[in-house]
Design a protein around this motif. Structure first.
Motif, PDB file in Angstrom:
ATOM      1  N   PHE A  79       0.831  -1.212   0.000  1.00 15.10           N
ATOM      2  CA  PHE A  79       0.000   0.000   0.000  1.00 15.10           C
ATOM      3  C   PHE A  79       0.860   1.255   0.000  1.00 15.10           C
ATOM      4  O   PHE A  79       1.994   1.249   0.469  1.00 15.10           O
ATOM      5  CB  PHE A  79      -0.907   0.019   1.239  1.00 15.10           C
ATOM      6  N   ARG A  80       0.291   2.336  -0.508  1.00 14.93           N
ATOM      7  CA  ARG A  80       0.986   3.635  -0.468  1.00 14.93           C
ATOM      8  C   ARG A  80       1.356   3.986   0.962  1.00 14.93           C
ATOM      9  O   ARG A  80       0.660   3.566   1.901  1.00 14.93           O
ATOM     10  CB  ARG A  80       0.048   4.723  -1.017  1.00 14.93           C
ATOM     11  N   TYR A  81       2.362   4.801   1.126  1.00 15.31           N
ATOM     12  CA  TYR A  81       2.844   5.133   2.470  1.00 15.31           C
ATOM     13  C   TYR A  81       1.775   5.816   3.323  1.00 15.31           C
ATOM     14  O   TYR A  81       1.784   5.732   4.542  1.00 15.31           O
ATOM     15  CB  TYR A  81       4.093   6.042   2.374  1.00 15.31           C
ATOM     16  N   ASP A  82       0.820   6.515   2.674  1.00 21.91           N
ATOM     17  CA  ASP A  82      -0.172   7.264   3.448  1.00 21.91           C
ATOM     18  C   ASP A  82      -1.566   6.646   3.364  1.00 21.91           C
ATOM     19  O   ASP A  82      -2.569   7.317   3.563  1.00 21.91           O
ATOM     20  CB  ASP A  82      -0.217   8.722   2.972  1.00 21.91           C
ATOM     21  N   ALA A  83      -1.622   5.336   3.062  1.00 19.81           N
ATOM     22  CA  ALA A  83      -2.930   4.684   2.908  1.00 19.81           C
ATOM     23  C   ALA A  83      -3.702   4.728   4.229  1.00 19.81           C
ATOM     24  O   ALA A  83      -3.123   4.588   5.308  1.00 19.81           O
ATOM     25  CB  ALA A  83      -2.722   3.237   2.481  1.00 19.81           C
ATOM     26  N   HIS A  84      -5.029   4.905   4.126  1.00 27.16           N
ATOM     27  CA  HIS A  84      -5.865   4.907   5.327  1.00 27.16           C
ATOM     28  C   HIS A  84      -5.911   3.484   5.890  1.00 27.16           C
ATOM     29  O   HIS A  84      -6.149   2.533   5.153  1.00 27.16           O
ATOM     30  CB  HIS A  84      -7.278   5.382   4.962  1.00 27.16           C
ATOM     31  N   PRO A  85      -5.679   3.320   7.204  1.00 26.73           N
ATOM     32  CA  PRO A  85      -5.633   1.959   7.761  1.00 26.73           C
ATOM     33  C   PRO A  85      -6.933   1.173   7.564  1.00 26.73           C
ATOM     34  O   PRO A  85      -6.902  -0.053   7.475  1.00 26.73           O
ATOM     35  CB  PRO A  85      -5.341   2.169   9.252  1.00 26.73           C
ATOM     36  N   MET A  86      -8.062   1.880   7.455  1.00 26.90           N
ATOM     37  CA  MET A  86      -9.327   1.131   7.270  1.00 26.90           C
ATOM     38  C   MET A  86      -9.367   0.514   5.872  1.00 26.90           C
ATOM     39  O   MET A  86      -9.846  -0.602   5.684  1.00 26.90           O
ATOM     40  CB  MET A  86     -10.515   2.074   7.500  1.00 26.90           C
ATOM     41  N   GLY A  87      -8.860   1.255   4.883  1.00 26.29           N
ATOM     42  CA  GLY A  87      -8.779   0.704   3.523  1.00 26.29           C
ATOM     43  C   GLY A  87      -7.881  -0.527   3.506  1.00 26.29           C
ATOM     44  O   GLY A  87      -8.175  -1.527   2.845  1.00 26.29           O
ATOM     45  N   MET A  88      -6.780  -0.455   4.248  1.00 21.33           N
ATOM     46  CA  MET A  88      -5.856  -1.599   4.301  1.00 21.33           C
ATOM     47  C   MET A  88      -6.505  -2.789   5.011  1.00 21.33           C
ATOM     48  O   MET A  88      -6.349  -3.937   4.604  1.00 21.33           O
ATOM     49  CB  MET A  88      -4.571  -1.188   5.029  1.00 21.33           C
ATOM     50  N   LEU A  89      -7.237  -2.490   6.086  1.00 24.04           N
ATOM     51  CA  LEU A  89      -7.901  -3.562   6.833  1.00 24.04           C
ATOM     52  C   LEU A  89      -8.921  -4.297   5.953  1.00 24.04           C
ATOM     53  O   LEU A  89      -8.961  -5.530   5.912  1.00 24.04           O
ATOM     54  CB  LEU A  89      -8.593  -2.981   8.071  1.00 24.04           C
ATOM     55  N   ILE A  90      -9.725  -3.514   5.231  1.00 17.91           N
ATOM     56  CA  ILE A  90     -10.766  -4.103   4.388  1.00 17.91           C
ATOM     57  C   ILE A  90     -10.123  -5.031   3.349  1.00 17.91           C
ATOM     58  O   ILE A  90     -10.547  -6.168   3.150  1.00 17.91           O
ATOM     59  CB  ILE A  90     -11.586  -2.987   3.675  1.00 17.91           C
ATOM     60  N   ALA A  91      -9.068  -4.514   2.699  1.00 18.74           N
ATOM     61  CA  ALA A  91      -8.426  -5.295   1.636  1.00 18.74           C
ATOM     62  C   ALA A  91      -7.722  -6.525   2.212  1.00 18.74           C
ATOM     63  O   ALA A  91      -7.792  -7.621   1.639  1.00 18.74           O
ATOM     64  CB  ALA A  91      -7.422  -4.415   0.892  1.00 18.74           C
ATOM     65  N   THR A  92      -7.069  -6.354   3.350  1.00 16.55           N
ATOM     66  CA  THR A  92      -6.259  -7.451   3.882  1.00 16.55           C
ATOM     67  C   THR A  92      -7.137  -8.574   4.415  1.00 16.55           C
ATOM     68  O   THR A  92      -6.841  -9.756   4.199  1.00 16.55           O
ATOM     69  CB  THR A  92      -5.302  -6.936   4.991  1.00 16.55           C
ATOM     70  N   VAL A  93      -8.227  -8.223   5.085  1.00 15.24           N
ATOM     71  CA  VAL A  93      -9.079  -9.297   5.606  1.00 15.24           C
ATOM     72  C   VAL A  93      -9.723 -10.048   4.430  1.00 15.24           C
ATOM     73  O   VAL A  93      -9.863 -11.278   4.465  1.00 15.24           O
ATOM     74  CB  VAL A  93     -10.112  -8.782   6.639  1.00 15.24           C
ATOM     75  N   GLY A  94     -10.052  -9.325   3.374  1.00 18.29           N
ATOM     76  CA  GLY A  94     -10.576  -9.994   2.173  1.00 18.29           C
ATOM     77  C   GLY A  94      -9.527 -10.909   1.568  1.00 18.29           C
ATOM     78  O   GLY A  94      -9.826 -12.027   1.133  1.00 18.29           O
ATOM     79  N   ALA A  95      -8.279 -10.435   1.568  1.00 18.96           N
ATOM     80  CA  ALA A  95      -7.190 -11.230   0.982  1.00 18.96           C
ATOM     81  C   ALA A  95      -6.950 -12.532   1.752  1.00 18.96           C
ATOM     82  O   ALA A  95      -6.438 -13.508   1.192  1.00 18.96           O
ATOM     83  CB  ALA A  95      -5.901 -10.397   0.959  1.00 18.96           C
ATOM     84  N   LEU A  96      -7.331 -12.571   3.023  1.00 21.42           N
ATOM     85  CA  LEU A  96      -7.119 -13.808   3.800  1.00 21.42           C
ATOM     86  C   LEU A  96      -7.885 -14.988   3.199  1.00 21.42           C
ATOM     87  O   LEU A  96      -7.526 -16.147   3.428  1.00 21.42           O
ATOM     88  CB  LEU A  96      -7.534 -13.619   5.264  1.00 21.42           C
ATOM     89  N   SER A  97      -8.947 -14.697   2.432  1.00 19.60           N
ATOM     90  CA  SER A  97      -9.685 -15.806   1.800  1.00 19.60           C
ATOM     91  C   SER A  97      -8.778 -16.585   0.854  1.00 19.60           C
ATOM     92  O   SER A  97      -8.987 -17.774   0.620  1.00 19.60           O
ATOM     93  CB  SER A  97     -10.911 -15.279   1.048  1.00 19.60           C
ATOM     94  N   THR A  98      -7.746 -15.918   0.319  1.00 21.86           N
ATOM     95  CA  THR A  98      -6.836 -16.628  -0.596  1.00 21.86           C
ATOM     96  C   THR A  98      -5.842 -17.499   0.181  1.00 21.86           C
ATOM     97  O   THR A  98      -5.261 -18.421  -0.371  1.00 21.86           O
ATOM     98  CB  THR A  98      -6.044 -15.636  -1.494  1.00 21.86           C
ATOM     99  N   PHE A  99      -5.663 -17.202   1.456  1.00 23.95           N
ATOM    100  CA  PHE A  99      -4.764 -18.017   2.281  1.00 23.95           C
ATOM    101  C   PHE A  99      -5.501 -19.234   2.855  1.00 23.95           C
ATOM    102  O   PHE A  99      -4.885 -20.230   3.201  1.00 23.95           O
ATOM    103  CB  PHE A  99      -4.200 -17.183   3.439  1.00 23.95           C
ATOM    104  N   TYR A 100      -6.812 -19.110   2.995  1.00 22.84           N
ATOM    105  CA  TYR A 100      -7.599 -20.196   3.591  1.00 22.84           C
ATOM    106  C   TYR A 100      -8.734 -20.595   2.654  1.00 22.84           C
ATOM    107  O   TYR A 100      -9.912 -20.365   2.950  1.00 22.84           O
ATOM    108  CB  TYR A 100      -8.174 -19.750   4.945  1.00 22.84           C
ATOM    109  N   PRO A 101      -8.410 -21.188   1.492  1.00 20.12           N
ATOM    110  CA  PRO A 101      -9.467 -21.517   0.526  1.00 20.12           C
ATOM    111  C   PRO A 101     -10.501 -22.495   1.084  1.00 20.12           C
ATOM    112  O   PRO A 101     -11.650 -22.503   0.643  1.00 20.12           O
ATOM    113  CB  PRO A 101      -8.699 -22.134  -0.657  1.00 20.12           C
ATOM    114  N   GLU A 102     -10.099 -23.278   2.111  1.00 14.42           N
ATOM    115  CA  GLU A 102     -11.049 -24.238   2.688  1.00 14.42           C
ATOM    116  C   GLU A 102     -12.192 -23.520   3.434  1.00 14.42           C
ATOM    117  O   GLU A 102     -13.198 -24.142   3.776  1.00 14.42           O
ATOM    118  CB  GLU A 102     -10.324 -25.215   3.620  1.00 14.42           C
TER     119      GLU A 102
END
Ligand code: CMC
Length: 430
Positions: free
Chosen positions: A129-152
Motif C-alpha cells: 500500500f501507499r505510504y499514506d494509505a488509510h488503515p481502514m482501507g488496508m484492513l478491508i483489503a487485507t481481511v478480504g485477501a485472507l480468503s486466498t490463504f484459507y481456501p477451505e
C-alpha cells in the motif's frame, strides 16, 4: 369482542378482503402477494427504502429497545457486561449463547491466542500500500485477501471448519489492524505476543518500539476491553446487514467480513467517531459551539456527528458507559482538551428544541473518539478500532443466518421507474 392474531386487509380496487396471520407483531411480506387485481397481477409488495420497518431475520443474539435505551447481548444488560466481563468472554457469549465456564473461557482464549499470527506473505501485501494509505482501507483489503490463504473457508456448512475460521478472524483482526497502522506511520510490524491478553496484545502490536516488552497501563487495557465489549454487536445495523447480505450468497467469511468492514467505514456508521473528532477540531473552542449548533439546525453546516440513531430515540446506553469510562482514562492520560467542547455541545443539544423534538441524543461515537485520542490512537484508526470488536458480532450473526432454514440469498425487490420498451436508436440519430 373475540380477538384473533390476524390482520384483515380490504383491497378497495377489488373489494376483496384478505386475512393474514400476525406472528411476533409482524406479517409476512410474502403473504401480501396473494393480494392481486387479477391473475396477471404480480401481487402486492411492500416499499421500504433503508429498511425502516422491515425485519429481515429472526435473531436471538442482541436485543435493543430504542425508546427505552436498552441494549442486551443474549439477555445480559450491556452496562453489566461492561462492568463485569471481558471482550473474549462476551465474544464467547455472542457466539454460543451462554457465558462460558472457566474451562470454556480458558480454552476459547487459548484458541484465539494461538491464531493471532498472520501468514508472512500478508506483510508483503500490506507493504504494497501507499505510504499514506488509510488503515481502514488496508484492513478491508487485507481481511478480504485472507480468503486466498484459507481456501477451505468456503466450506461454510462444515461446523468444525466454520469454527476454525471464526477463531482465525477474531484472532487476526487486531494483528491486521495494528499492522495497517504501523505501515501508515512507517514503523516495523510487531508480532503478536502470546503472553498478553486480547486488548494488551493489540496495544503492544500498535505501540511497541525498541523495548523488550511493551508495558501497557492496566487502566487503559481495561478501558480498551470495555470499548470492545460495547462495540461487539448491535443487531441488524448497516455493516451486519452487509455481512448477512453478502454471506447469504454463501461466500467465505473473509470476503463477507471485508464487505461488512467496508459498510462500517462510512461516516454515518463506524466512521462517525472519526467524523466527531474532526468536527470537534473544526469547532476549536467552546465559544464557537452556539454558532456551530445554529448552522447544524439551519442546514448550513454538517450534522452534529455522534448524535442521533436510527434505533435509539433516547440516550444510547453505550454512550452512558463511555462517558464514565472517559473520566477513568483521562485520569491516566490527562484530559482531552476537546472534552469541554463535546460537553458543551451535549449540554446545548439536550435542551435545544431541534434536537429534543427529533429525539437526538449522543450515540456510542460521541465520546469514544475522545478516549481513543487520549490513548494516543490517531483519528484514522478510529473505524479500525470499531471493526476489531464488531468482527465477533458479524460472525455470530453470520453463523446464525447459516443455521436458519428460513434464510435464502438476500434479494430485495424494486419498483421499476424507468422507460418502457423502446427501439434501439442508431448512433447517427441520437
Ligand atoms: N444532527 C442534526 N440533525 C440530525 C442528526 C444529527 N446528527 N441526525 C438526524 N438529524 C435530523 C435529520 O436532519 C432529520 O430532520 P428532519 O426530520 O427535519 O429532516 C431527523 O433528525 C431524522 O433524521 P434521519 O436522517 O431521518 O434519521 P436516520 O435514522 O435516517 O439517521 C443517523 C440516523 C445515525 C444516520 C443520523 O442520526 C446521523 O446522521 N447521525 C450523525 C452520524 C452518526 O453519529 N452516526 C453514528 C451512528 S451510531 C454508531 C453506528 O451505529 O455506527
Amino acid at each position: 369482542m373475540t380477538t384473533k392474531n390476524t390482520l384483515s386487509i380490504t383491497d378497495n380496487r377489488t373489494g376483496k378482503t384478505y386475512e393474514l396471520p400476525i406472528t411476533d407483531g409482524t406479517i409476512k411480506a410474502m403473504d401480501l402477494r396473494a393480494i392481486k387485481t387479477d391473475d396477471k397481477d404480480f401481487g402486492m409488495m411492500t416499499y421500504d427504502p433503508a429498511f425502516m420497518n422491515t425485519a429481515s431475520c429472526r435473531s436471538a443474539i442482541t436485543y435493543i429497545d430504542g425508546d427505552a435505551g436498552i441494549l442486551r447481548y443474549r439477555g445480559y444488560d450491556i452496562a453489566e457486561l461492561a462492568e463485569k466481563s471481558t471482550h473474549l468472554e462476551v465474544s464467547y457469549l455472542l457466539l454460543h449463547g451462554e457465558l462460558p465456564t472457566k474451562p470454556q473461557l480458558d480454552a476459547f482464549s487459548r484458541e484465539i491466542t494461538m491464531h493471532t499470527f498472520l501468514h508472512e506473505n500478508v506483510k508483503d501485501f500490506i507493504d504494497g500500500f501507499r505510504y499514506d494509505a488509510h488503515p481502514m482501507g488496508m484492513l478491508i483489503a487485507t481481511v478480504g485477501a485472507l480468503s486466498t490463504f484459507y481456501p477451505e473457508a468456503k466450506d461454510i456448512y462444515n461446523k468444525q471448519n466454520r469454527h476454525l475460521q471464526i477463531i482465525r478472524l477474531i484472532a487476526k483482526m487486531p494483528t491486521i489492524a495494528a499492522w495497517s497502522y504501523r505501515h501508515s506511520v512507517g514503523q516495523p510490524f510487531v508480532y503478536p505476543d502470546n503472553d498478553f491478553g486480547y486488548p494488551a496484545n493489540f496495544l503492544s502490536m500498535m505501540k511497541k518500539m525498541a523495548e523488550r516488552e511493551y508495558k501497557a497501563n492496566a487502566t487503559l487495557v481495561r478501558a480498551l476491553d470495555v470499548l470492545f465489549i460495547l462495540h461487539a454487536d448491535h443487531e441488524q445495523n448497516c455493516s451486519t446487514s452487509a455481512m448477512r447480505g453478502v454471506g447469504s450468497s454463501q461466500v467465505d467469511p473473509y470476503s463477507a467480513i471485508a464487505a461488512a468492514s467496508a459498510a462500517l467505514y462510512g461516516p454515518l456508521h463506524g466512521g462517525a467517531n472519526e467524523a466527531v473528532l474532526r468536527m470537534l477540531n473544526e469547532i476549536g473552542n467552546v465559544s464557537n459551539v452556539p454558532k456551530f449548533i445554529d448552522e447544524v439546525k439551519n442546514g448550513k453546516g454538517s450534522r452534529l456527528m455522534g448524535f442521533g440513531h436510527r434505533v435509539y430515540k433516547n440516550y444510547d446506553p453505550r454512550a452512558k458507559v463511555i462517558k464514565r469510562l472517559a473520566d477513568e482514562v483521562f485520569e491516566v492520560t490527562g484530559k482531552n482538551p476537546l472534552l469541554d467542547i463535546a460537553l458543551e455541545l451535549e449540554r446545548i443539544a439536550l435542551q435545544d428544541e431541534y434536537f429534543v423534538k427529533r429525539k437526538l441524543y449522543p450515540n456510542v461515537d460521541f465520546y469514544s473518539g475522545l478516549i481513543y485520542q487520549a490513548m494516543g490512537f490517531p483519528v484514522d484508526m478510529f473505524p479500525v478500532l470499531f471493526a476489531i470488536p464488531r468482527t465477533v458480532g458479524w460472525l455470530a450473526q453470520w453463523a446464525e443466518m447459516l443455521d436458519d432454514s428460513e434464510q435464502k440469498i438476500a434479494r430485495p425487490r424494486q419498483i421499476y421507474t424507468g422507460k418502457e420498451l423502446r427501439p434501439f436508436v442508431p448512433m447517427e440519430k441520437r
